[in-house]
Write a protein that holds these residues in place. Structure first.
Motif, PDB file in Angstrom:
ATOM      1  N   LEU A 104      45.016  27.394  11.541  1.00 41.04           N
ATOM      2  CA  LEU A 104      44.752  26.168  10.769  1.00 41.04           C
ATOM      3  C   LEU A 104      45.914  25.869   9.825  1.00 41.04           C
ATOM      4  O   LEU A 104      46.288  24.714   9.609  1.00 41.04           O
ATOM      5  CB  LEU A 104      43.445  26.330   9.975  1.00 41.04           C
ATOM      6  CG  LEU A 104      42.173  26.331  10.821  1.00 41.04           C
ATOM      7  CD1 LEU A 104      40.989  26.816   9.995  1.00 41.04           C
ATOM      8  CD2 LEU A 104      41.890  24.947  11.402  1.00 41.04           C
ATOM      9  N   LYS A 105      46.536  26.923   9.281  1.00 41.58           N
ATOM     10  CA  LYS A 105      47.701  26.728   8.411  1.00 41.58           C
ATOM     11  C   LYS A 105      48.829  26.061   9.211  1.00 41.58           C
ATOM     12  O   LYS A 105      49.569  25.234   8.699  1.00 41.58           O
ATOM     13  CB  LYS A 105      48.162  28.081   7.850  1.00 41.58           C
ATOM     14  CG  LYS A 105      49.268  28.004   6.825  1.00 41.58           C
ATOM     15  CD  LYS A 105      49.487  29.372   6.147  1.00 41.58           C
ATOM     16  CE  LYS A 105      50.518  29.303   5.023  1.00 41.58           C
ATOM     17  NZ  LYS A 105      50.646  30.588   4.294  1.00 41.58           N
ATOM     18  N   ALA A 106      48.922  26.417  10.487  1.00 43.70           N
ATOM     19  CA  ALA A 106      49.978  25.833  11.342  1.00 43.70           C
ATOM     20  C   ALA A 106      49.623  24.411  11.780  1.00 43.70           C
ATOM     21  O   ALA A 106      50.505  23.591  11.997  1.00 43.70           O
ATOM     22  CB  ALA A 106      50.188  26.734  12.560  1.00 43.70           C
ATOM     23  N   SER A 107      48.326  24.131  11.929  1.00 47.65           N
ATOM     24  CA  SER A 107      47.885  22.784  12.360  1.00 47.65           C
ATOM     25  C   SER A 107      46.705  22.326  11.511  1.00 47.65           C
ATOM     26  O   SER A 107      45.546  22.330  11.969  1.00 47.65           O
ATOM     27  CB  SER A 107      47.462  22.824  13.844  1.00 47.65           C
ATOM     28  OG  SER A 107      48.484  23.371  14.629  1.00 47.65           O
TER      29      SER A 107
ATOM     30  N   LYS B 216      39.991  20.265  -0.501  1.00 49.07           N
ATOM     31  CA  LYS B 216      41.064  19.894   0.433  1.00 49.07           C
ATOM     32  C   LYS B 216      40.750  20.400   1.838  1.00 49.07           C
ATOM     33  O   LYS B 216      40.962  19.707   2.836  1.00 49.07           O
ATOM     34  CB  LYS B 216      42.413  20.444  -0.042  1.00 49.07           C
ATOM     35  CG  LYS B 216      43.586  19.981   0.827  1.00 49.07           C
ATOM     36  CD  LYS B 216      44.916  20.356   0.199  1.00 49.07           C
ATOM     37  CE  LYS B 216      46.056  20.143   1.173  1.00 49.07           C
ATOM     38  NZ  LYS B 216      46.392  18.732   1.411  1.00 49.07           N
ATOM     39  N   ALA B 217      40.192  21.591   1.933  1.00 53.40           N
ATOM     40  CA  ALA B 217      39.824  22.143   3.250  1.00 53.40           C
ATOM     41  C   ALA B 217      38.823  21.230   3.947  1.00 53.40           C
ATOM     42  O   ALA B 217      38.945  20.931   5.143  1.00 53.40           O
ATOM     43  CB  ALA B 217      39.226  23.539   3.069  1.00 53.40           C
ATOM     44  N   ALA B 218      37.845  20.750   3.185  1.00 56.76           N
ATOM     45  CA  ALA B 218      36.830  19.851   3.754  1.00 56.76           C
ATOM     46  C   ALA B 218      37.463  18.536   4.189  1.00 56.76           C
ATOM     47  O   ALA B 218      37.177  18.014   5.279  1.00 56.76           O
ATOM     48  CB  ALA B 218      35.739  19.602   2.719  1.00 56.76           C
ATOM     49  N   LEU B 219      38.359  17.992   3.361  1.00 47.89           N
ATOM     50  CA  LEU B 219      39.035  16.726   3.707  1.00 47.89           C
ATOM     51  C   LEU B 219      39.893  16.911   4.958  1.00 47.89           C
ATOM     52  O   LEU B 219      39.931  16.047   5.833  1.00 47.89           O
ATOM     53  CB  LEU B 219      39.882  16.254   2.526  1.00 47.89           C
ATOM     54  CG  LEU B 219      39.105  15.852   1.259  1.00 47.89           C
ATOM     55  CD1 LEU B 219      40.052  15.592   0.096  1.00 47.89           C
ATOM     56  CD2 LEU B 219      38.204  14.651   1.515  1.00 47.89           C
ATOM     57  N   ASN B 220      40.553  18.069   5.071  1.00 44.28           N
ATOM     58  CA  ASN B 220      41.357  18.331   6.282  1.00 44.28           C
ATOM     59  C   ASN B 220      40.505  18.315   7.550  1.00 44.28           C
ATOM     60  O   ASN B 220      40.993  18.047   8.636  1.00 44.28           O
ATOM     61  CB  ASN B 220      42.051  19.695   6.180  1.00 44.28           C
ATOM     62  CG  ASN B 220      43.261  19.699   5.272  1.00 44.28           C
ATOM     63  OD1 ASN B 220      43.673  18.634   4.763  1.00 44.28           O
ATOM     64  ND2 ASN B 220      43.820  20.874   5.047  1.00 44.28           N
TER      65      ASN B 220
ATOM     66  N   GLY C 275      47.708  29.581  -2.417  1.00 43.60           N
ATOM     67  CA  GLY C 275      47.851  28.591  -1.345  1.00 43.60           C
ATOM     68  C   GLY C 275      46.982  28.935  -0.145  1.00 43.60           C
ATOM     69  O   GLY C 275      46.398  28.058   0.493  1.00 43.60           O
ATOM     70  N   ASN C 276      46.835  30.214   0.122  1.00 45.83           N
ATOM     71  CA  ASN C 276      46.036  30.642   1.276  1.00 45.83           C
ATOM     72  C   ASN C 276      44.537  30.473   1.066  1.00 45.83           C
ATOM     73  O   ASN C 276      43.759  30.571   2.019  1.00 45.83           O
ATOM     74  CB  ASN C 276      46.377  32.087   1.645  1.00 45.83           C
ATOM     75  CG  ASN C 276      47.696  32.192   2.397  1.00 45.83           C
ATOM     76  OD1 ASN C 276      48.111  31.248   3.087  1.00 45.83           O
ATOM     77  ND2 ASN C 276      48.370  33.320   2.258  1.00 45.83           N
ATOM     78  N   ARG C 277      44.099  30.177  -0.161  1.00 46.13           N
ATOM     79  CA  ARG C 277      42.692  29.854  -0.406  1.00 46.13           C
ATOM     80  C   ARG C 277      42.304  28.647   0.438  1.00 46.13           C
ATOM     81  O   ARG C 277      41.163  28.539   0.909  1.00 46.13           O
ATOM     82  CB  ARG C 277      42.469  29.577  -1.892  1.00 46.13           C
ATOM     83  CG  ARG C 277      42.530  30.778  -2.794  1.00 46.13           C
ATOM     84  CD  ARG C 277      41.373  31.717  -2.549  1.00 46.13           C
ATOM     85  NE  ARG C 277      40.113  31.033  -2.626  1.00 46.13           N
ATOM     86  CZ  ARG C 277      39.450  30.809  -3.770  1.00 46.13           C
ATOM     87  NH1 ARG C 277      39.968  31.231  -4.931  1.00 46.13           N
ATOM     88  NH2 ARG C 277      38.288  30.191  -3.761  1.00 46.13           N
ATOM     89  N   LEU C 278      43.247  27.707   0.659  1.00 43.51           N
ATOM     90  CA  LEU C 278      42.949  26.509   1.461  1.00 43.51           C
ATOM     91  C   LEU C 278      42.594  26.892   2.882  1.00 43.51           C
ATOM     92  O   LEU C 278      41.585  26.436   3.447  1.00 43.51           O
ATOM     93  CB  LEU C 278      44.163  25.570   1.423  1.00 43.51           C
ATOM     94  CG  LEU C 278      44.193  24.389   2.386  1.00 43.51           C
ATOM     95  CD1 LEU C 278      42.953  23.534   2.277  1.00 43.51           C
ATOM     96  CD2 LEU C 278      45.443  23.551   2.134  1.00 43.51           C
ATOM     97  N   TRP C 279      43.383  27.777   3.485  1.00 42.04           N
ATOM     98  CA  TRP C 279      43.190  28.125   4.905  1.00 42.04           C
ATOM     99  C   TRP C 279      41.967  29.015   5.069  1.00 42.04           C
ATOM    100  O   TRP C 279      41.265  28.941   6.086  1.00 42.04           O
ATOM    101  CB  TRP C 279      44.467  28.743   5.454  1.00 42.04           C
ATOM    102  CG  TRP C 279      45.639  27.932   5.026  1.00 42.04           C
ATOM    103  CD1 TRP C 279      46.677  28.332   4.213  1.00 42.04           C
ATOM    104  CD2 TRP C 279      45.863  26.527   5.286  1.00 42.04           C
ATOM    105  NE1 TRP C 279      47.523  27.275   3.981  1.00 42.04           N
ATOM    106  CE2 TRP C 279      47.050  26.167   4.625  1.00 42.04           C
ATOM    107  CE3 TRP C 279      45.171  25.553   6.024  1.00 42.04           C
ATOM    108  CZ2 TRP C 279      47.563  24.867   4.672  1.00 42.04           C
ATOM    109  CZ3 TRP C 279      45.679  24.262   6.078  1.00 42.04           C
ATOM    110  CH2 TRP C 279      46.861  23.926   5.415  1.00 42.04           C
TER     111      TRP C 279
END
Ligand SMILES: CCC[C@H](NC(C)=O)C(=O)O
Ligand SMILES: NC(=O)OP(=O)(O)O
Length: 326
Positions: free
Chosen positions: A23-26, A56-60, A308-312
């Motif tokens: 997910l971090k890559a895409s 942000k994770a949800a929006l992604n 930053g990895n909290r997002l992924w």
């Protein structure tokens, strides 16, 4: 996945780490998954990283997001059953949680411990009742005894930064959870959760795990079985590849800040005992009390990459929950 509160909710942590890195890559590869789905984030306590990264994770993933600061904007909640609500509480968690479940497809909850009554906190009374009454999947945003999104991000960070080919590298990373000083009584949730995830990773032959704390600050064995326990920081630091710095209050003398020997704050001198270790902290951190500025501003700090990895981590959890809602 109906509940994400601990490493035990994850069938395969190695695969889950790889899912998060994919997910971090895409980041936008699954925008259809969350279309017309709503995530509700409920906070009983302050937050920066958890709030922003999970939104942000949800929006992604194409979700709608609502955030509720229940501690500041909601009604005072009653959690006891069978009481006449003629005091300061205005609404029972039975109704409040069920109503939030009406509006949201997935809920996240942050509810810190009170640090007064160990049984009440460690029974996760508030969190458990919220899950029971809301009727939808729940992600822990840090409860009384665990912080799984943080620990998942921590494992992602260790995995993506470990270089087995580095000169002098151990066969597996030596990871040390190191207690650090503070001026307030903080929960044991972050270290409990980190220990639980690291012990699982150690079982999976991903790393070796040590916990270093002063006498009296031992964590509950429910979270530390398999870890090497050290009471001398410098012994623990010897040959370490990762130092995870965190303060916590006493579990044994519940919620207390005990006296402790000098020399428990990580600095560059202590870093010299390690295998040029990377230094991690979940943040927020008290500079030069909990962790030295020279480390935080130096080349060994991973704290920003870790945040930053909290997002992924959040995106991998929400993606898994959404796939099961289909
Ligand atoms: C992510 C950390 C949240 C909280 N930190 C503070 C300062 O209360 C704790 O130690 O659990
Ligand atoms: N590490 C972490 O969860 O930070 P916040 O408390 O700011 O969300």
């Amino acid at each position: 996945m109906k509940l994400f509160t601990s490493v035990h909710d994850v069938p395969n942590i190695k695969q889950f780490v790889n899912d998060a890195l994919a997910l971090k890559a895409s980041p936008y590869a699954n925008q259809d998954l969350g279309k017309n789905k709503t995530l509700g984030l409920v906070f009983m306590n302050p937050s920066l990283r958890t709030r922003l990264s999970t939104q942000k994770a949800a929006l992604n993933l194409g979700m709608n997001v609502m955030v509720m600061n229940m501690d500041k904007e909601g009604w005072a909640l009653e959690t006891q059953d069978g009481v006449v609500m003629n005091g300061s509480t205005v609404e029972h968690i039975r109704e409040a949680a069920a109503v939030m479940g009406e509006y949201c497809d997935i809920l996240g909850l942050r509810s810190f411990p009170k640090l007064n009554n160990r049984d009440e906190d460690y029974n996760e009374d508030f969190f458990t009742k919220f899950v029971q009454y809301c009727g939808v999947p729940v992600v822990s945003l840090e409860s009384a005894t665990r912080h799984p999104l943080q620990s998942f991000a921590d494992l992602i960070t260790i995995h993506e930064t470990w270089n087995p080919l580095r000169v002098g590298a151990n066969a597996k990373p030596k990871v040390v959870l190191a207690w650090a000083p503070h001026v307030k009584a903080l929960p044991q949730a972050v270290p409990n959760s980190f220990a639980e995830w690291m012990c699982k990773a150690q079982q999976e032959n991903m790393l070796d795990f040590t916990i270093a704390q002063p006498e009296g600050y031992e964590l509950s064995e429910d979270f530390t079985t398999g870890a090497k326990i050290e009471y001398d920081l410098e012994t623990a630091l010897n040959g370490a590849d990762y130092i995870y710095v965190k303060n916590w209050s006493s579990y044994k003398e519940y919620g207390k800040v005990l006296t402790y020997p000098d020399g428990w704050m990580m600095n560059n001198e202590k870093l010299g005992l390690t295998n040029d270790a990377k230094v991690m902290h979940c943040l927020p951190v008290r500079r030069d009390l909990e962790l030295s500025s020279e480390i935080l501003d130096g080349p060994n700090s991973l704290v920003i990459q870790e945040a930053g990895n909290r997002l992924w981590a959040a995106q991998a959890v929400l993606k898994t929950m959404l796939e099961e809602l289909k």
